[in-house]
Design an enzyme around this catalytic site. Structure first.
Site, PDB file in Angstrom:
ATOM      1  CG  HIS A   1      91.599  -3.871  25.451  1.00 57.90           C
ATOM      2  ND1 HIS A   1      90.290  -3.480  25.558  1.00 57.90           N
ATOM      3  CD2 HIS A   1      91.582  -5.222  25.589  1.00 57.90           C
ATOM      4  CE1 HIS A   1      89.522  -4.539  25.759  1.00 57.90           C
ATOM      5  NE2 HIS A   1      90.285  -5.614  25.774  1.00 57.90           N
TER       6      HIS A   1
ATOM      7  CG  ASN B   1      85.478  -6.304  27.098  1.00 57.17           C
ATOM      8  OD1 ASN B   1      86.391  -5.491  27.197  1.00 57.17           O
ATOM      9  ND2 ASN B   1      85.686  -7.559  26.728  1.00 57.17           N
TER      10      ASN B   1
ATOM     11  CG  HIS C   1      96.083  -7.171  37.867  1.00 51.35           C
ATOM     12  ND1 HIS C   1      95.620  -8.283  37.178  1.00 51.35           N
ATOM     13  CD2 HIS C   1      96.778  -7.654  38.925  1.00 51.35           C
ATOM     14  CE1 HIS C   1      96.021  -9.371  37.807  1.00 51.35           C
ATOM     15  NE2 HIS C   1      96.714  -9.027  38.874  1.00 51.35           N
TER      16      HIS C   1
HETATM   17  C1  HEM Z   1      86.015 -11.189  29.848  1.00 54.87           C
HETATM   18  C2  HEM Z   1      87.123 -11.165  29.211  1.00 54.87           C
HETATM   19  C3  HEM Z   1      88.012  -9.963  29.123  1.00 54.87           C
HETATM   20  C4  HEM Z   1      87.748  -8.647  29.326  1.00 54.87           C
HETATM   21  C5  HEM Z   1      86.431  -8.025  29.707  1.00 54.87           C
HETATM   22  C6  HEM Z   1      88.973  -7.914  29.125  1.00 54.87           C
HETATM   23  C7  HEM Z   1      89.088  -6.544  29.235  1.00 54.87           C
HETATM   24  C8  HEM Z   1      90.238  -5.840  29.023  1.00 54.87           C
HETATM   25  C9  HEM Z   1      90.362  -4.415  29.001  1.00 54.87           C
HETATM   26  C10 HEM Z   1      89.240  -3.440  29.235  1.00 54.87           C
HETATM   27  C11 HEM Z   1      91.636  -4.117  28.745  1.00 54.87           C
HETATM   28  C12 HEM Z   1      92.206  -2.715  28.565  1.00 54.87           C
HETATM   29  C13 HEM Z   1      92.788  -2.203  29.812  1.00 54.87           C
HETATM   30  C14 HEM Z   1      93.270  -0.818  29.599  1.00 54.87           C
HETATM   31  O1  HEM Z   1      92.461   0.043  29.184  1.00 54.87           O
HETATM   32  O2  HEM Z   1      94.459  -0.552  29.854  1.00 54.87           O
HETATM   33  C15 HEM Z   1      92.336  -5.337  28.610  1.00 54.87           C
HETATM   34  C16 HEM Z   1      93.656  -5.429  28.360  1.00 54.87           C
HETATM   35  C17 HEM Z   1      94.288  -6.604  28.348  1.00 54.87           C
HETATM   36  N1  HEM Z   1      93.729  -7.854  28.494  1.00 54.87           N
HETATM   37 FE1  HEM Z   1      91.859  -8.332  28.761  1.00 54.87          FE
HETATM   38  N2  HEM Z   1      89.958  -8.796  28.838  1.00 54.87           N
HETATM   39  C18 HEM Z   1      89.407 -10.059  28.839  1.00 54.87           C
HETATM   40  C19 HEM Z   1      90.027 -11.228  28.661  1.00 54.87           C
HETATM   41  C20 HEM Z   1      91.349 -11.336  28.695  1.00 54.87           C
HETATM   42  C21 HEM Z   1      92.052 -12.568  28.778  1.00 54.87           C
HETATM   43  C22 HEM Z   1      91.414 -13.947  28.849  1.00 54.87           C
HETATM   44  C23 HEM Z   1      93.358 -12.255  28.782  1.00 54.87           C
HETATM   45  C24 HEM Z   1      94.524 -13.163  28.869  1.00 54.87           C
HETATM   46  C25 HEM Z   1      94.511 -14.359  29.384  1.00 54.87           C
HETATM   47  C26 HEM Z   1      93.477 -10.818  28.680  1.00 54.87           C
HETATM   48  C27 HEM Z   1      94.641 -10.100  28.604  1.00 54.87           C
HETATM   49  C28 HEM Z   1      94.741  -8.751  28.459  1.00 54.87           C
HETATM   50  C29 HEM Z   1      95.982  -8.064  28.271  1.00 54.87           C
HETATM   51  C30 HEM Z   1      97.341  -8.695  28.167  1.00 54.87           C
HETATM   52  C31 HEM Z   1      95.693  -6.706  28.201  1.00 54.87           C
HETATM   53  C32 HEM Z   1      96.657  -5.551  28.027  1.00 54.87           C
HETATM   54  C33 HEM Z   1      96.901  -4.966  29.394  1.00 54.87           C
HETATM   55  C34 HEM Z   1      97.901  -3.840  29.432  1.00 54.87           C
HETATM   56  O3  HEM Z   1      98.877  -3.878  28.708  1.00 54.87           O
HETATM   57  O4  HEM Z   1      97.696  -2.930  30.251  1.00 54.87           O
HETATM   58  N3  HEM Z   1      92.237 -10.295  28.660  1.00 54.87           N
HETATM   59  N4  HEM Z   1      91.471  -6.384  28.798  1.00 54.87           N
END
Ligand code: HEM
Length: 732
Positions: free
Chosen positions: A88, A161, A352
């Protein structure tokens, strides 16, 4: 000596009132620098007399180490970049607010959901997943829809999402998924694209991804606008009321402008013409006062019905069809303010999934559980230490007090010698809060079982909901899915990967598989079994993890089709109006007025920039020349009639302009001499003043009258005439 004004609030009573209504805005203002009549200084506050030349030994001599100003300026510059998000990375954000329509106190004790009078400030970041920070907005990808509610009880982040399901069932597979979809590690290609071998290799061995892959190959993956896409919390969460009663909940966002996509060919062209298309669209809409609005939707399931559906509520590859559990629209999110500084706000915001408030809790979805660890962990390195909650955009508006201390970039000054609890030396402050006083209490849920690395039997229905999704699409939407598979798998170089994927598709729908296979030149053997599920432990048995149908019936969910979302409001739609010297001023005026009434906008495109006179002698200044824009950046096109409008037919950029608009199924109109351009572009027009009976989104007329404008606006509300497409295809 000039006056130095920093950290001063912008003046004006309306702004002051706005701040009172919006505590987050007021808080951010304290950290915002508005400079007026101020001297340029060092970071230590020393006014600088010369910012043009470094300090040298003689006017042709070497620069001196003594130059503290030069060193401070360059050092800061050298350190201006931070790691981009691991996923993202590419995103755009906006401020706004949320208000619930009626109290949901029966379901949850969350204050912001219980009090219709309460307006909660929010910050929303939309994003793509796979691409780097500078990648195109129009990649075929999932879109992030992350909302931070600054509630009176602390920050609540709904990190969702634009698709209601996910690729994997367990967070332990997330690094594999992301490594597979990101550019391949040996040559860092391709950027922001899933059309490559490693992605499809992984997917073809993970049948649990099939449902999500259908979404990804659908037009949901190429939205027209962040303002026109749905959002989903994906996982099952809990709502808990003051009496401690818990219910399961799925969160939804429903855009009031409807759900719309662009065409794939269009997406690829937009990526060249304006890679910031979604960012610009969001920014301009908010600047122009066309504030994006979404309703919060809830699907609520009683605990007793946890096992009533034939699929597992803890499985994030499954959705609850709206037809089984209706989505209750309970409140409205409005985005009405662009960030002041992209880096400080959009880049540094840290969402978070674990940021919750009393009344909202988690389920045991293994993807959700893993996410609860991942976000803070990644932000520790991305934002440089444990104090990123102090960055203004992340700071809660609710009071924060605890015994956490120190760490890089600590802002808060905590006096006294007590930083532990319990304590007697500091009156045991800060004190824990009782649940009655707002203390968060985890919902009491019995848990038992052996310590195992496995997942429930109920997680192995890989294809039923993929089939439901495909069968719920309109015919054009199905064709787009077929073409997307042909495109993506056509870019895969390893034949075995393509073949495996087609065999998975055969489990979803034989017509889908046959159509995709045809485009790839693959024969599907009769009764071929599904490829093995290789998401299995070393000692495990792939056969035990093969698909099993848990449902005794076929599901259908018409709500999953975007076609169900039209006609929709034309508000904020953009129409290109091609004008040549002597254009029909009255007709352009009539259309413009009608578009404006519906909240849409007309944008004049001329053969060149500069003044251009219409047939009434009045001069207009087109916003674009035919060289500086393209029809992919608009929702519809009108070629205005007039003395010289026929000359457009000799202009190849204009021919491409209308040809693309037709190919992308957009409403298209021409009047008088302007019709010649449509003919030059080989757009079927029928006779003047006749709508082509087969294509009521292509309108030709002698003049643009009110009646013609009405037809054009109706076609615009229909978004696209997707049924136009088949005639463009060669039979295979
Ligand atoms: C339903 C599944 C998931 C959704 C809907 C989702 C959604 C998102 C969204 C919207 C962001 C962007 C946040 C922003 O705009 O700063 C994000 C970032 C991220 N997601 Fe997910 N994610 C999912 C699954 C996962 C899983 C399973 C993991 C790890 C185990 C993960 C790890 C991360 C990480 C590391 C970031 C970057 C966060 C940051 O640096 O601020 N995500 N996710």
């Amino acid at each position: 000596m000039p006056k130095r004004v920093t950290r001063a609030a912008k003046p004006g009573p309306s702004r002051a009132a706005a701040s009172a209504r919006d505590p987050k805005r007021a808080q951010l203002k304290n950290d915002t620098e508005f400079v007026r009549d101020a001297a340029l200084t060092t970071n230590q506050g020393l006014p600088i007399e010369d910012d043009q030349d470094s300090l040298k030994a003689g006017d042709r001599g070497p620069t001196l180490l003594e130059d503290f100003h030069f060193r401070e300026k360059i050092t800061h510059f050298d350190h201006e970049r931070i790691p981009e998000r691991i996923v993202h990375a590419r995103g755009s954000a906006a401020h706004g607010s949320f208000q619930v329509y009626e109290s949901l106190a029966d379901y949850t004790k969350a204050g912001f959901l219980s009090d219709p009078a309460r307006r909660t400030p929010v910050f929303v970041r939309f994003s793509t997943v796979a691409g780097s920070r500078g990648s195109t907005d129009l990649a075929r990808d999932v879109r992030g829809f992350a909302v931070k509610f600054y509630t009176d009880e602390g920050n609540f982040d709904l990190v969702g999402n634009n698709m209601p399901v996910f690729f994997i069932q367990d967070a332990i597979k997330f690094p594999d998924l992301i490594h597979a979809v990101k550019p391949e590690p040996n040559n860092e290609m391709p950027q922001a694209a899933s059309a490559h071998d490693t992605f499809w290799d992984f997917i073809s061995l993970m049948p649990e991804s099939t449902h999500m892959i259908l979404w990804l190959m659908s037009d949901r993956a190429i939205p027209r606008s962040y303002r026109m896409m749905e959002g989903f919390g994906v996982h099952t969460f809990r709502l808990i009321n003051a009496a401690g009663k818990s219910r399961f909940v799925k969160f939804h966002w429903k855009p009031l402008l409807g759900v719309h996509s662009v065409a794939w060919d269009e997406a690829q062209k937009i990526s060249g013409k304006d890679p910031d298309f979604h960012r610009r669209d969001l920014w301009q809409a908010i600047e122009s006062g066309a504030f994006p609005e979404y309703e919060l939707g809830l699907q609520i399931v009683e605990e007793k019905d946890e096992f009533a559906f034939g699929f597992d509520l803890l499985d994030p590859t499954k959705l609850i069809p709206e037809e089984l559990v209706p989505v209750q629209r309970v409140g409205k999110l409005t985005l009405d303010r662009n960030p002041d500084n992209f880096f400080a706000e959009t880049e540094q915001v840290a969402f978070h999934i674990g940021n919750v408030v009393p009344g909202i809790g988690f389920s045991n979805d293994p993807l959700l559980q893993g996410r609860l660890f991942s976000y803070t962990d990644t932000q520790l390195i991305r934002l440089g230490g444990p104090n990123f909650h102090e960055i203004p955009i992340n700071r809660a508006t609710a009071p924060t007090h605890n015994n956490q201390r120190d760490g890089f970039m600590r802002q808060q000054i905590n006096p006294g010698r007590v930083s532990y609890q319990p304590n007697s030396l500091g009156d045991n402050q800060p004190a824990q809060a009782t649940s009655a006083a707002g203390g968060y209490v985890t919902h009491v849920e019995p848990v038992e079982g052996s310590k195992v690395r496995t997942r429930g039997d109920s997680f192995f229905d890989h294809y039923s909901q993929a089939r439901m999704f495909f069968h719920s699409q309109s015919e054009p939407e199905k064709q787009h899915i077929v073409k997307a598979f042909r495109f993506e798998l056509g870019k895969v170089e390893t034949p075995a990967i393509r073949e495996r994927m087609v065999l998975h598709l055969a489990q979803v729908d034989s017509g889908l598989a046959t159509d995709v296979a045809k485009g790839l030149g693959i024969e599907i053997p009769a009764n071929a079994p599904a490829p093995p599920n290789l998401s299995v432990s070393a000692d495990g048995d792939p056969a035990a993890r093969q698909h099993r149908t848990l449902l005794d019936r076929e599901l259908a969910s018409p709500a999953l089709s975007m076609a169900a979302q039209v006609p929709a409001p034309i508000a904020s739609r953009k129409v290109a109006v091609l004008v040549a010297p002597g254009f029909d001023s009255a007709g352009v005026g009539a259309l413009t007025r009608m578009l404006t009434t519906g909240g849409a906008t007309a944008h004049l495109v001329g053969p060149r920039l500069g003044g251009l006179a219409g047939d009434d002698g009045k001069t207009v200044r087109p916003e674009f020349s035919i060289l500086t824009t393209a029809s992919v950046l608009f929702d519809a096109v009108y070629v205005a009639g007039g003395e010289q409008a026929g000359k457009w037919a000799g202009e190849s950029d204009a021919v491409d302009f209308v040809r693309d608009a037709f190919k992308h199924c957009k409403p298209l109109a021409a009047s008088g001499e302007g019709v010649k351009l449509l003919e030059a572009a080989r757009v079927p027009v029928g006779g003047a003043d006749d709508a082509d009976p087969a294509d009521d989104a292509t309108i030709v007329a002698q003049r643009m009258t009110r009646a013609v404008a009405e037809r054009f606006v109706a076609a615009l509300a229909g978004h696209r005439l997707w049924t136009r497409e088949p005639e463009l295809h060669l039979p295979l």
